[in-house]
Design a protein around this motif. Sequence first.
Motif, PDB file in Angstrom:
ATOM      1  N   PRO A  66      -9.440  -7.245   3.475  1.00 52.01           N
ATOM      2  CA  PRO A  66     -10.138  -7.022   4.786  1.00 52.01           C
ATOM      3  C   PRO A  66     -11.013  -7.935   5.567  1.00 52.01           C
ATOM      4  O   PRO A  66     -10.868  -8.077   6.756  1.00 52.01           O
ATOM      5  CB  PRO A  66     -11.103  -5.897   4.604  1.00 52.01           C
ATOM      6  CG  PRO A  66     -10.138  -5.293   3.235  1.00 52.01           C
ATOM      7  CD  PRO A  66      -9.914  -6.542   2.552  1.00 52.01           C
ATOM      8  N   VAL A 107       0.905  -1.192  -0.020  1.00 55.34           N
ATOM      9  CA  VAL A 107      -0.008  -0.072  -0.117  1.00 55.34           C
ATOM     10  C   VAL A 107       0.952   1.329   0.144  1.00 55.34           C
ATOM     11  O   VAL A 107       0.528   2.251  -0.820  1.00 55.34           O
ATOM     12  CB  VAL A 107      -1.149   0.059   1.247  1.00 55.34           C
ATOM     13  CG1 VAL A 107      -1.559   1.225   1.365  1.00 55.34           C
ATOM     14  CG2 VAL A 107      -2.018  -1.020   1.187  1.00 55.34           C
ATOM     15  N   TRP A 164      -1.060   3.162  -7.699  1.00 54.16           N
ATOM     16  CA  TRP A 164      -2.443   2.834  -7.350  1.00 54.16           C
ATOM     17  C   TRP A 164      -3.543   3.307  -8.411  1.00 54.16           C
ATOM     18  O   TRP A 164      -4.566   2.825  -8.559  1.00 54.16           O
ATOM     19  CB  TRP A 164      -2.883   3.844  -6.251  1.00 54.16           C
ATOM     20  CG  TRP A 164      -2.919   5.330  -6.222  1.00 54.16           C
ATOM     21  CD1 TRP A 164      -1.673   6.028  -6.074  1.00 54.16           C
ATOM     22  CD2 TRP A 164      -3.870   6.233  -6.758  1.00 54.16           C
ATOM     23  NE1 TRP A 164      -1.846   7.377  -6.364  1.00 54.16           N
ATOM     24  CE2 TRP A 164      -3.098   7.527  -6.946  1.00 54.16           C
ATOM     25  CE3 TRP A 164      -5.078   6.116  -7.186  1.00 54.16           C
ATOM     26  CZ2 TRP A 164      -4.067   8.524  -7.407  1.00 54.16           C
ATOM     27  CZ3 TRP A 164      -5.884   7.048  -7.762  1.00 54.16           C
ATOM     28  CH2 TRP A 164      -5.292   8.458  -7.802  1.00 54.16           C
ATOM     29  N   TYR A 180      -5.154   0.506 -10.749  1.00 50.97           N
ATOM     30  CA  TYR A 180      -6.106  -0.159  -9.945  1.00 50.97           C
ATOM     31  C   TYR A 180      -7.610   0.440 -10.140  1.00 50.97           C
ATOM     32  O   TYR A 180      -8.579  -0.002  -9.648  1.00 50.97           O
ATOM     33  CB  TYR A 180      -5.841  -0.776  -8.712  1.00 50.97           C
ATOM     34  CG  TYR A 180      -4.609  -1.730  -8.745  1.00 50.97           C
ATOM     35  CD1 TYR A 180      -4.701  -2.931  -8.690  1.00 50.97           C
ATOM     36  CD2 TYR A 180      -3.397  -1.109  -8.650  1.00 50.97           C
ATOM     37  CE1 TYR A 180      -3.520  -3.877  -8.919  1.00 50.97           C
ATOM     38  CE2 TYR A 180      -2.274  -1.887  -8.537  1.00 50.97           C
ATOM     39  CZ  TYR A 180      -2.267  -3.220  -8.795  1.00 50.97           C
ATOM     40  OH  TYR A 180      -1.096  -3.835  -8.797  1.00 50.97           O
ATOM     41  N   VAL A 239      -8.946  -6.534  -2.856  1.00 51.16           N
ATOM     42  CA  VAL A 239      -8.194  -5.512  -1.986  1.00 51.16           C
ATOM     43  C   VAL A 239      -8.999  -4.912  -0.993  1.00 51.16           C
ATOM     44  O   VAL A 239      -8.672  -4.754   0.144  1.00 51.16           O
ATOM     45  CB  VAL A 239      -7.484  -4.620  -2.727  1.00 51.16           C
ATOM     46  CG1 VAL A 239      -6.690  -3.670  -1.851  1.00 51.16           C
ATOM     47  CG2 VAL A 239      -5.961  -5.369  -3.442  1.00 51.16           C
ATOM     48  N   SER A 240     -10.209  -4.654  -1.545  1.00 54.64           N
ATOM     49  CA  SER A 240     -11.163  -3.810  -0.593  1.00 54.64           C
ATOM     50  C   SER A 240     -12.209  -4.410  -0.080  1.00 54.64           C
ATOM     51  O   SER A 240     -12.663  -3.847   1.020  1.00 54.64           O
ATOM     52  CB  SER A 240     -11.902  -2.743  -1.561  1.00 54.64           C
ATOM     53  OG  SER A 240     -12.715  -3.525  -2.608  1.00 54.64           O
ATOM     54  N   PHE A 241     -12.508  -5.762  -0.274  1.00 59.05           N
ATOM     55  CA  PHE A 241     -13.339  -6.428   0.459  1.00 59.05           C
ATOM     56  C   PHE A 241     -12.663  -7.906   0.956  1.00 59.05           C
ATOM     57  O   PHE A 241     -12.777  -8.041   2.167  1.00 59.05           O
ATOM     58  CB  PHE A 241     -14.639  -6.716  -0.531  1.00 59.05           C
ATOM     59  CG  PHE A 241     -15.561  -7.947   0.263  1.00 59.05           C
ATOM     60  CD1 PHE A 241     -16.425  -7.439   1.209  1.00 59.05           C
ATOM     61  CD2 PHE A 241     -15.508  -9.121  -0.149  1.00 59.05           C
ATOM     62  CE1 PHE A 241     -17.155  -8.355   1.828  1.00 59.05           C
ATOM     63  CE2 PHE A 241     -16.361 -10.151   0.439  1.00 59.05           C
ATOM     64  CZ  PHE A 241     -17.270  -9.412   1.514  1.00 59.05           C
ATOM     65  N   LEU A 291      -9.478  -4.862  -7.535  1.00 55.86           N
ATOM     66  CA  LEU A 291     -10.144  -4.062  -6.389  1.00 55.86           C
ATOM     67  C   LEU A 291     -10.998  -4.665  -5.291  1.00 55.86           C
ATOM     68  O   LEU A 291     -10.948  -4.277  -4.134  1.00 55.86           O
ATOM     69  CB  LEU A 291     -10.894  -2.865  -7.237  1.00 55.86           C
ATOM     70  CG  LEU A 291     -11.407  -1.707  -6.333  1.00 55.86           C
ATOM     71  CD1 LEU A 291     -10.269  -0.996  -5.665  1.00 55.86           C
ATOM     72  CD2 LEU A 291     -12.305  -0.820  -7.446  1.00 55.86           C
TER      73      LEU A 291
END
Length: 207
Positions: free
Chosen positions: A124, A62, A71, A74, A119-121, A116
């Motif tokens: 985490p 990151v 970034w 993406y 990485v975003s869902f 995406l």
Amino acid sequence: MKIYLYTRFERFWHWVQALLIIILLMTGLEIHGSYVWLGFKKAFQVHNFCAWSLLILYAFIVFWLITTGEWKQYLPTYRKLLEVVRYYLFDIFRGKPHPVPKTESKHNPLQRITYLMIVSFLVPFQIITGFLYYYYNKWTEWNIKLSLDSIAYLHTAGAFAFFIFLIVHIYMTTTGETIFTHIKAMFTGYEEVEKEEEVATWEVRTK
């Protein structure tokens, strides 16, 4: 001709990340009693070590993406998305060319949305469920009222999602000009294209 797409750090993180995910999947399945390899205690220790290692690696990724401006690679786009989906479902088996040739934009629209979402869902989701699973003994102190089984099932579901992605990702690496074209690029950093005129910008430039 060849175009340089993947930096040393990108290639390093790609292979280390792949190795850590594979080990996490293998040890996670053993922890759940699917088979015996290292033994429960050793599998648990290796699993936790790899989980923390992956978390540290993501922090560096990151930081690198933000400081280098990568970034932007993406950012999702819907331009030619349907064409790319149709290509992988049908046109690839008819020998048709890819609708989005390799350019300075490293990822096609489908890859951008997929990465995406991961990485975003998915990432985490696995971090949170894994964290709760690991600190189960502190749930009372934290006033968390969940069942351990529910967290275990959710974490396992996330692991299977990663497993499915891994299978699809490995298959997709074989769809280049040769079976090893894309895999070779992740070692050398260079992606091969047939003609110079194919290196055309298919969307707004990322740099």
